[in-house]
Write a protein that holds these residues in place. Structure first.
Motif, short mmCIF file in Angstrom:
data_model
loop_
_atom_site.label_atom_id
_atom_site.label_comp_id
_atom_site.label_asym_id
_atom_site.label_seq_id
_atom_site.Cartn_x
_atom_site.Cartn_y
_atom_site.Cartn_z
N LEU A 112 0.83 -1.21 0.00
CA LEU A 112 0.00 0.00 0.00
C LEU A 112 0.87 1.26 0.00
O LEU A 112 0.57 2.22 -0.71
CB LEU A 112 -0.93 -0.01 1.20
N SER A 147 -5.93 -1.76 0.27
CA SER A 147 -6.30 -1.45 1.66
C SER A 147 -7.39 -2.40 2.15
O SER A 147 -7.43 -2.74 3.34
CB SER A 147 -6.76 0.01 1.78
N ILE A 200 -8.36 3.06 5.60
CA ILE A 200 -7.56 1.91 6.06
C ILE A 200 -8.14 1.32 7.33
O ILE A 200 -8.14 0.10 7.53
CB ILE A 200 -6.09 2.35 6.25
#
Length: 250
Positions: A112, A147, A200
């Motif tokens: 990420l 995510s 997230i």
């Protein structure tokens, strides 16, 4: 340039609902339908890519298409995470299942951060507020997918590798999310940074809530009943948001 749907209470309610539904639907496809983590991942990634291409080719932001891609990203993220943590690290490399959650979380965090690095290289502006071109829209959805995958791995890590369990993990994540909300109103921290921090956090919230609904340690509804319940909740949230929006313009 495309803009995201209005980011308000209903937006985050839909995000959490979609993530929770994605957790139970991912388990439904891979476990209940016996496709396995690999087969489920292939099927869901294919659907995600089709929806992604349609979204990028669209000249305007279509809410129904946006939420379809979000839900597919969350569902695919569940099977991808389980494949990485359980099939790859646990079964293939011989680590314990709990170690698989830890290594999966570390690997996906790095992935990420790498995607965000590419994004900032190609776009110096706050794309969440100023809109997305085709390149940044592609990176946006890849970041959402990653995510989602990270959220499932981190949710499993909290539930299985700590004393918190599914319920305690959910409460902790909700507390952290409330801190991010507070920072939005009380500070001048970048709204893009806070947006992604909230995104997230909502993914592991959805993962732990989904597991709490389906697993024997929680409400033990099973994948089918929990998925049907969450579809109803998702529709109710959409309908409530639309009714509220209509009343504001009447």
């Amino acid at each position: 340039m495309k803009h995201l749907p209005q980011i308000n209470l209903f937006y985050w309610a839909l995000i959490i609902s979609a993530n929770t539904m994605g957790e139970t639907a991912g388990d439904l496809i891979s476990q209940t339908f016996n496709l396995g983590y690999g087969g489920g991942t292939i099927a869901l990634i294919t659907l995600f890519l089709i929806a992604l291409i349609i979204s990028i080719c669209s000249n305007s932001q279509k809410p129904l298409l946006y939420w379809m891609v979000v839900t597919l990203a969350s569902t695919a993220g569940t099977t991808i995470s389980d494949f990485i943590s359980r099939s790859f690290f646990h079964l293939e490399l011989g680590f314990t299942e709990n170690e698989g959650y830890t290594f999966g979380t570390i690997l996906l965090t790095a992935a990420l951060l790498f995607i965000f690095g590419i994004w900032k290289y190609h776009s110096k502006t706050n794309t969440i507020e100023n809109g997305l071109n085709k390149r940044t829209e592609f990176l946006y959805w890849i970041a959402i997918l990653t995510s989602s995958t990270l959220g499932t791995a981190f949710g499993d890590l909290l539930a299985h590798n700590t004393p918190l369990g599914f319920e305690g993990g959910t409460l902790l994540l909700l507390l952290l999310l409330s801190v991010v909300v507070g920072l939005v109103y009380l500070t001048k921290i970048s709204r893009e940074l806070l947006y992604w921090s909230a995104i997230i956090l909502t993914h592991p919230i959805g993962a732990t809530m989904g597991d709490y609904l389906t697993k024997p340690e929680g409400m033990n509804l099973g994948n089918i009943n929990a998925s049907l319940l969450l579809v109803v909740v998702f529709i109710v949230v959409i309908a409530t948001g639309q009714l509220t929006k209509n009343r504001q313009f009447n």
